[in-house]
Design an enzyme around this catalytic site. Structure first.
Site, PDB file in Angstrom:
ATOM      1  N   HIS A 369     -22.728 121.310  82.690  1.00 25.77           N
ATOM      2  CA  HIS A 369     -23.597 122.235  83.212  1.00 25.77           C
ATOM      3  C   HIS A 369     -24.717 122.124  83.613  1.00 25.77           C
ATOM      4  O   HIS A 369     -25.528 123.129  84.047  1.00 25.77           O
ATOM      5  CB  HIS A 369     -23.694 123.287  82.019  1.00 25.77           C
ATOM      6  CG  HIS A 369     -22.598 124.062  81.620  1.00 25.77           C
ATOM      7  ND1 HIS A 369     -21.957 125.269  82.401  1.00 25.77           N
ATOM      8  CD2 HIS A 369     -21.389 123.952  80.697  1.00 25.77           C
ATOM      9  CE1 HIS A 369     -20.932 125.678  81.842  1.00 25.77           C
ATOM     10  NE2 HIS A 369     -20.541 124.904  80.864  1.00 25.77           N
ATOM     11  N   ARG A 561     -33.277 132.444  80.801  1.00 23.07           N
ATOM     12  CA  ARG A 561     -34.054 131.627  80.044  1.00 23.07           C
ATOM     13  C   ARG A 561     -35.400 131.157  80.773  1.00 23.07           C
ATOM     14  O   ARG A 561     -35.505 130.931  82.005  1.00 23.07           O
ATOM     15  CB  ARG A 561     -33.448 130.461  79.792  1.00 23.07           C
ATOM     16  CG  ARG A 561     -33.964 129.463  79.061  1.00 23.07           C
ATOM     17  CD  ARG A 561     -32.897 128.373  78.428  1.00 23.07           C
ATOM     18  NE  ARG A 561     -31.987 127.876  79.501  1.00 23.07           N
ATOM     19  CZ  ARG A 561     -32.202 126.657  80.077  1.00 23.07           C
ATOM     20  NH1 ARG A 561     -33.294 125.876  79.792  1.00 23.07           N
ATOM     21  NH2 ARG A 561     -31.358 126.414  80.949  1.00 23.07           N
ATOM     22  N   LYS A 566     -36.416 127.337  86.689  1.00 25.04           N
ATOM     23  CA  LYS A 566     -35.981 128.596  87.059  1.00 25.04           C
ATOM     24  C   LYS A 566     -37.032 129.424  87.859  1.00 25.04           C
ATOM     25  O   LYS A 566     -36.916 130.542  88.510  1.00 25.04           O
ATOM     26  CB  LYS A 566     -35.453 129.362  85.995  1.00 25.04           C
ATOM     27  CG  LYS A 566     -34.263 128.773  85.420  1.00 25.04           C
ATOM     28  CD  LYS A 566     -33.692 129.573  84.389  1.00 25.04           C
ATOM     29  CE  LYS A 566     -32.317 128.930  83.540  1.00 25.04           C
ATOM     30  NZ  LYS A 566     -31.181 129.088  84.346  1.00 25.04           N
ATOM     31  N   THR A 668     -24.710 132.537  86.345  1.00 29.14           N
ATOM     32  CA  THR A 668     -23.721 133.781  86.258  1.00 29.14           C
ATOM     33  C   THR A 668     -24.534 135.176  86.371  1.00 29.14           C
ATOM     34  O   THR A 668     -23.988 136.132  86.661  1.00 29.14           O
ATOM     35  CB  THR A 668     -23.060 133.812  84.797  1.00 29.14           C
ATOM     36  OG1 THR A 668     -23.938 133.686  83.710  1.00 29.14           O
ATOM     37  CG2 THR A 668     -22.152 132.642  85.030  1.00 29.14           C
ATOM     38  N   LYS A 672     -23.521 138.884  87.969  1.00 26.71           N
ATOM     39  CA  LYS A 672     -23.400 140.266  87.348  1.00 26.71           C
ATOM     40  C   LYS A 672     -24.275 141.142  88.043  1.00 26.71           C
ATOM     41  O   LYS A 672     -23.838 142.295  88.396  1.00 26.71           O
ATOM     42  CB  LYS A 672     -24.049 140.039  85.863  1.00 26.71           C
ATOM     43  CG  LYS A 672     -23.059 139.201  85.121  1.00 26.71           C
ATOM     44  CD  LYS A 672     -23.969 138.826  84.054  1.00 26.71           C
ATOM     45  CE  LYS A 672     -23.164 137.722  83.018  1.00 26.71           C
ATOM     46  NZ  LYS A 672     -23.961 136.885  82.231  1.00 26.71           N
TER      47      LYS A 672
END
Length: 839
Positions: A369, A561, A566, A668, A672
Site C-alpha cells: 500500500h 490522515r 499528503k 480511496t 468517494k
C-alpha cells in the site's frame, strides 16, 4: 449521514404487514428478554440494542446458510489478514443490504421510536486509522456481495487508535471507549482459543535422520475469537469478520495475590491484554516497538492456526491447502504469515522444507500500500531473536535459498544480493518485512496503475528482476452501497429516477447520466441535492465548532490522515496566500470559499500535530477578520471517522487530492468524493491518474510536478530558495508563518515549518505552490460558470462505476485467488430469470 435514509424496498415493493408485525414483535422481545427492560422505561440506547439484536438474528440465519452452502460445495475460501478494519457503524449498513430499512423504520415508528435517532447511538467501531482500514471494510462487504466465502482476520482493539480532541488548536489523544456499552454485532466464541507463543529458545533434535526444531517458549498468550457478520448486498451472502482478543493463560497468580502483592498477581494478564488495547502503539520506545511486533505476530498466528484447523476439518490434509485456501496479506503488517505458515507446516505437521515452501508461496499473496520506507517495516534482528526465535531461524533459511537464486541470476553481484536480502546488514541488522512478504507470496499487487509501476521501478526493482511475473496491479475501489446509497440518499433517489432502479445493482448504469449532464432541469435537481447536503454539513460545523459558514460558498475539502506527503501544509499555505490577497483587494469579486479539514496525526508525529495547530491558528485569525466579509472560512473538524466522512463527502464541491507525486499509493477518498459530485484538484499521483482517465481531463484539475520530476528535483537538493525568490506570494505566506502572524502569543511557534519550506522541501510544498495557487484560481473561474461546473460534477458521478470495490474484488478473485463470484441478481435479472423459467 443525513436523517433521511435510503429506503429499500422501493415504492413498487410495499412493506408486507405480516413482516412489519413480526419485526415489531422481535424488537419488543429483544427489549424485554435480552435487554431486560420494559418499553415504558427503555432508553434510546436500549431501543437501538434491541433493534440491532433483532436484525442480527435475521443476519445469522443467512450467515449459517452461507457457511453450510460453501462448505458443502467444497468452495475455495479467502482469508483476508489486516491490522485494520474501519467498518464504521453497521446498523444502517446491514439494514440497507438486507433490504430491511423501510420495514424497520416503520416498525420502530409504530413503537414511537425514530430510526435516525437510534443509529446515532451506535459508536464507530475503533478498528482502524484511515484508508487501509476503510479499504479492508469495503473489500469485506464486496466479497460478501459477490458471494465469495471469506473471513477477515484482525484484532479486537479495546480502544482503537484514539479519540481526537482539539484543545487550543492542539491535537490531544484520548482512549476511544467504543465498547463501553457492549457491541450487539459481535458473537464471542469462547470455545475458539489458540495459544500464541513468545520468547524462549529452540532445541534441535534428530528425528530419524531429519532435523526437527522444538520451540520452548517463555510466554504463552491466548487468542479468543469474536465474530461479526458482514452482509452482502441484498442479503444473499454473509461472511465473518473474526477479531482476536488477547488474554493471559493464567489471568491471576493466586499464590502471589495471597501474599498481598495484588498488582503483580495480575501482571501477566495486563501484559497480555496490552496486545489488543490500542492500534499502533507509539513505537518511539523499545517497549512500544516490542508491543507492535507482538501485536502483529499475535493476530497472524491466531489467524493461520484457525484457517489451518478449518481446512483440516473440511479436507483432512494440508497438501491441498493452496487449492482450497487463498490468504491475502493487507500491507506489510501480516508479513509474518510467511514464517508462521512455514513453522506450522514443518514443525507441527512434519512437512519437508521444499514442499512446505511451495504450499506457502502458492497460498499467500501480498498487497503493498505504500512506497514509504517506514511503512515497509523492518525489525531489529535482536528483537526478533528474543521474541520469535524460531521464526528468525526460518527467515534465515528462506534467505539462504533466496540469495542462492539471486547469485544464480546475477553471479558475483554483491550489491544485488544485498538489495534483495531479507536482512538489512547496513542498518544494524534488521529483518525486512516487505521483502519477506514479497518472497513468500505468489502475487504482489499495487493498488493503482502508477503505484504498481513505481513498485517495479523503485522499492521492489531488484526483487521484480528476480521474480519477474509476481507484481500485478489491482486498483482500489469503494463500496457504492455505503458511500452513495447510505451517505447520500437524496442523490441516490435522483440517480434511480434518471438511470432506473437497476443502478442499485449495476453501477455501469450511471453512464446514463451523461445524456442528462447538460439538461437544465436535471442540473437544478442535482444542485438542489448538493445544497441540501451542504446545509447539513454547515449545521454540523456550527454545532461542533461554533463557526457559521455559507452553504452557497465553495466547500473545499481535504479529509485524510495528517501526513507531510499528503500536504495539508500546501493547502493551508495557499489558504494564507488567498487570505492575504483578499485583504489586499477586498472589493474584488472573490469566490466565497470554506476550507474544510479533518484527519488525525499519529500520536508521536510531532510535525503533523504542529500542522494541525497551524491550521487551527490560521482559522482563528481568518474566521474572526471582519474585513474579509466572510469570503473565506477555515474549519478543522476533530475526530475524523467514517460517520463524519458520511456527512462531509456528499457536501463537498472540491476534493483535495494533493499528495506529493509518487507518494500516494492509490487513495480511496478521491473516489468517494468524485462519486458524490465533487471535482478533484490533485497531482498525477495514485488513483488520481485513473480518475482523470475515466472522468475526462476537462472534469478534473491537475497541477504540479509528476513523480519523475520529484525524483529529479530531490537529487538536485531540497533547498527551495529559488522557488521562493521567484514567487513573492509564496515568500510572503512563508514569512507570515515564520514571523508569528498567526501565533501572536508565541511568534516562534511555526519557525520549524517556515525553515522546512525554505530549505528542506522534501515533499515539494514550496516547489509546487505556484502551480497549485494558479490551479485554485482556475477553480474559482470555473465555479462562477454554474452550468459548466454542474455538468462537470454530474459527469464525475456518471463515470465512476469502474471504481466500485466489486470490480476490484472480481479482479482479485479471477487473477490472484482463483475463486468464482456469484453476485446477487437484481430485480430486473430476477424477472428475466423467471420469464426464462416459464418459457
Amino acid at each position: 449521514m443525513h436523517d433521511q435514509l435510503f429506503h429499500y424496498p422501493t415504492p413498487d415493493h410495499p412493506i408486507d404487514e405480516l413482516t412489519l408485525a413480526e419485526i415489531k414483535g422481535a424488537i419488543l422481545a429483544k427489549l424485554r428478554l435480552a435487554i431486560g427492560k420494559d418499553a415504558s422505561v427503555a432508553t434510546r440506547h436500549d431501543w437501538y440494542k434491541a433493534a440491532a439484536l433483532a436484525l442480527r438474528d435475521r443476519i445469522v440465519h443467512r450467515w449459517l446458510t452461507s457457511e453450510k452452502e460453501s462448505y458443502d460445495a467444497g468452495r475455495k475460501r479467502v482469508y483476508y489478514l489486516s491490522l485494520e478494519f474501519l467498518i464504521g457503524r453497521l446498523f444502517s449498513d446491514a439494514l440497507n443490504n438486507m433490504g430491511l430499512l423501510s420495514v424497520f423504520d416503520a416498525a420502530l415508528g409504530d413503537l414511537g421510536v425514530n430510526l435516525s435517532d437510534l443509529r446515532k447511538c451506535e459508536p464507530d467501531a475503533a478498528l482502524g486509522n484511515g484508508g487501509l482500514g476503510r479499504l479492508a471494510a469495503c473489500f469485506m462487504e464486496s466479497m460478501a456481495t459477490l458471494a465469495i466465502p471469506a473471513i477477515g482476520y484482525g484484532i479486537r482493539y479495546d480502544f482503537g487508535l484514539f479519540r481526537q480532541f482539539i484543545n487550543n488548536g492542539w491535537q490531544q489523544e484520548y482512549p476511544d471507549e467504543w465498547l463501553s456499552f457492549g457491541n450487539p454485532w459481535e458473537l464471542q466464541r469462547p470455545e475458539v482459543v489458540y495459544q500464541i507463543h513468545f520468547g524462549g529458545g529452540v532445541e534441535h533434535v534428530d528425528d530419524k535422520g531429519r532435523d526437527r526444531a522444538i520451540w520452548h517458549p517463555a510466554e504463552t498468550v491466548q487468542a479468543v475469537a469474536y465474530d461479526t457478520p458482514i452482509v452482502g448486498w441484498r442479503g444473499q451472502h454473509v461472511n465473518a469478520l473474526r477479531l482476536w482478543s488477547a488474554r493471559a493463560s493464567d489471568p491471576l497468580r493466586l499464590d502471589v495475590f495471597n501474599t498481598g502483592d495484588y498488582v503483580s498477581a495480575s501482571a501477566e494478564e495486563a501484559r497480555a491484554e496490552a496486545i489488543c488495547k490500542f492500534l499502533y502503539p507509539n513505537d518511539e520506545s523499545h517497549a512500544g516497538r516490542e508491543l507492535r511486533l507482538r501485536q502483529e505476530y499475535f493476530f497472524v498466528s491466531a489467524s493461520l492456526q484457525d484457517l489451518v484447523k478449518r481446512h483440516m476439518t473440511a479436507d483432512g490434509q494440508l497438501r491441498s491447502l493452496a487449492m482450497k485456501v487463498a490468504v491475502q496479506l493487507n500491507d506489510t503488517h501480516p508479513s509474518l504469515a510467511v514464517a508462521e505458515l512455514m513453522r506450522i507446516l514443518i514443525d507441527l505437521h512434519n512437512f519437508r522444507w521444499d514442499e512446505a515452501w511451495k504450499i506457502t508461496v502458492a497460498t499467500l499473496s501480498y498487497t503493498n500500500h505504500t512506497l514509504l520506507p517506514e511503512a515497509l517495516e523492518t525489525w531489529p534482528v535482536e528483537l526478533f531473536e528474543r521474541l520469535l526465535p524460531r521464526h528468525l531461524e526460518i527467515i534465515y533459511r528462506i534467505n539462504v535459498n533466496h540469495l542462492a537464486l539471486a547469485e544464480a541470476r546475477c553471479p558475483g553481484d554483491i550489491d544485488f544480493r544485498a538489495s534483495v536480502s531479507l536482512i538489512d546488514e547496513k542498518s544494524g541488522r534488521r529483518v525486512r518485512m516487505g521483502q519477506l512478504a514479497f518472497v513468500g507470496s505468489h502475487r504482489i499487487n499495487g493498488v493503482s496503475a502508477m503505484h504498481s509501476d513505481l513498485m517495479r521501478e523503485t522499492v521492489f526493482h531488484d526483487l521484480n528482476h528476480l521474480y519477474p511475473s509476481r507484481i500485478v496491479n489491482k486498483t482500489n475501489g469503494i463500496t457504492f452501497r455505503r458511500w452513495l446509497m447510505l451517505a447520500n440518499p437524496k442523490l441516490t433517489k435522483l440517480l434511480r429516477e434518471a438511470c432506473g432502479n437497476a443502478v442499485l445493482d449495476d453501477p455501469n448504469r450511471l453512464e446514463l447520466l451523461e445524456a442528462r449532464a447538460s439538461d437544465n432541469a436535471f442540473q437544478q435537481q442535482f444542485r438542489s441535492v448538493k445544497r441540501h447536503n451542504k446545509m447539513a454539513l454547515a449545521r454540523l460545523i456550527a454545532e461542533r465548532l461554533n463557526i457559521w459558514v455559507d452553504p452557497g460558498a465553495l466547500f473545499d475539502v481535504q479529509i485524510k490522515r495528517i501526513h507531510e506527503y499528503k500536504r495539508q501544509l500546501l493547502n493551508i499555505l495557499e489558504t494564507i496566500a488567498l487570505y492575504q490577497a483578499i485583504k489586499d483587494d477586498p472589493n474584488r469579486d472573490w469566490v466565497p470559499r470554506v476550507k474544510i479539514f479533518a484527519g488525525k496525526a499519529a500520536a508521536s508525529y510531532r510535525y503533523a500535530k504542529l500542522i494541525i495547530k497551524l491550521i487551527n491558528d490560521v482559522a482563528e485569525i481568518v474566521n474572526n477578520d471582519a474585513s474579509i466579509r466572510g469570503l473565506l472560512k477555515v474549519a478543522f473538524l476533530p475526530d475524523y471517522n467514517v460517520s463524519l466522512a458520511e456527512v462531509i463527502i456528499p457536501a463537498a464541491d472540491l476534493s483535495e487530492q494533493i499528495s506529493t507525486a509518487g507518494m500516494e499509493a492509490s487513495g480511496t477518498g478521491n473516489m468517494k468524493l468524485a462519486l458524490n459530485g465533487a471535482i478533484t484538484i490533485g497531482t498525477l499521483d495514485g488513483a488520481n491518474i485513473e480518475i482523470r482517465d475515466h472522468v475526462g481531463a476537462e472534469n478534473i484539475a491537475i497541477f504540479g510536478m509528476e513523480a519523475m520530476d520529484v525524483i529529479v528535483r530531490r537529487k538536485q537538493g531540497l533547498d527551495a530558495s529559488d522557488a521562493i525568490r521567484n514567487s513573492p506570494r509564496l515568500a510572503r505566506a512563508i514569512d507570515a508563518i515564520g514571523s508569528g502572524e498567526f501565533s501572536p502569543g508565541d511568534p516562534r511557534r511555526f519557525e520549524s515549518i517556515a525553515h522546512a519550506l525554505r530549505y528542506l522541501d522534501h515533499y515539494m510544498v514550496s516547489a509546487d505552490f505556484d502551480s497549485y495557487y494558479e490551479c485554485q484560481r482556475g477553480i474559482d473561474a470555473r465555479w462562477q460558470v454554474v452550468p459548466a461546473w454542474t455538468r462537470a460534477a454530474i459527469l464525475n458521478v456518471a463515470r465512476m462505476a469502474w471504481f466500485s470495490s466489486d470490480r476490484t474484488i472480481r479482479e482479485y478473485a479471477e487473477e490472484i485467488w482463483t475463486v468464482p463470484v456469484h453476485p446477487a441478481p437484481g430485480p430486473l435479472q430476477e424477472e428475466e430469470l423467471q420469464r426464462g423459467a416459464t418459457r
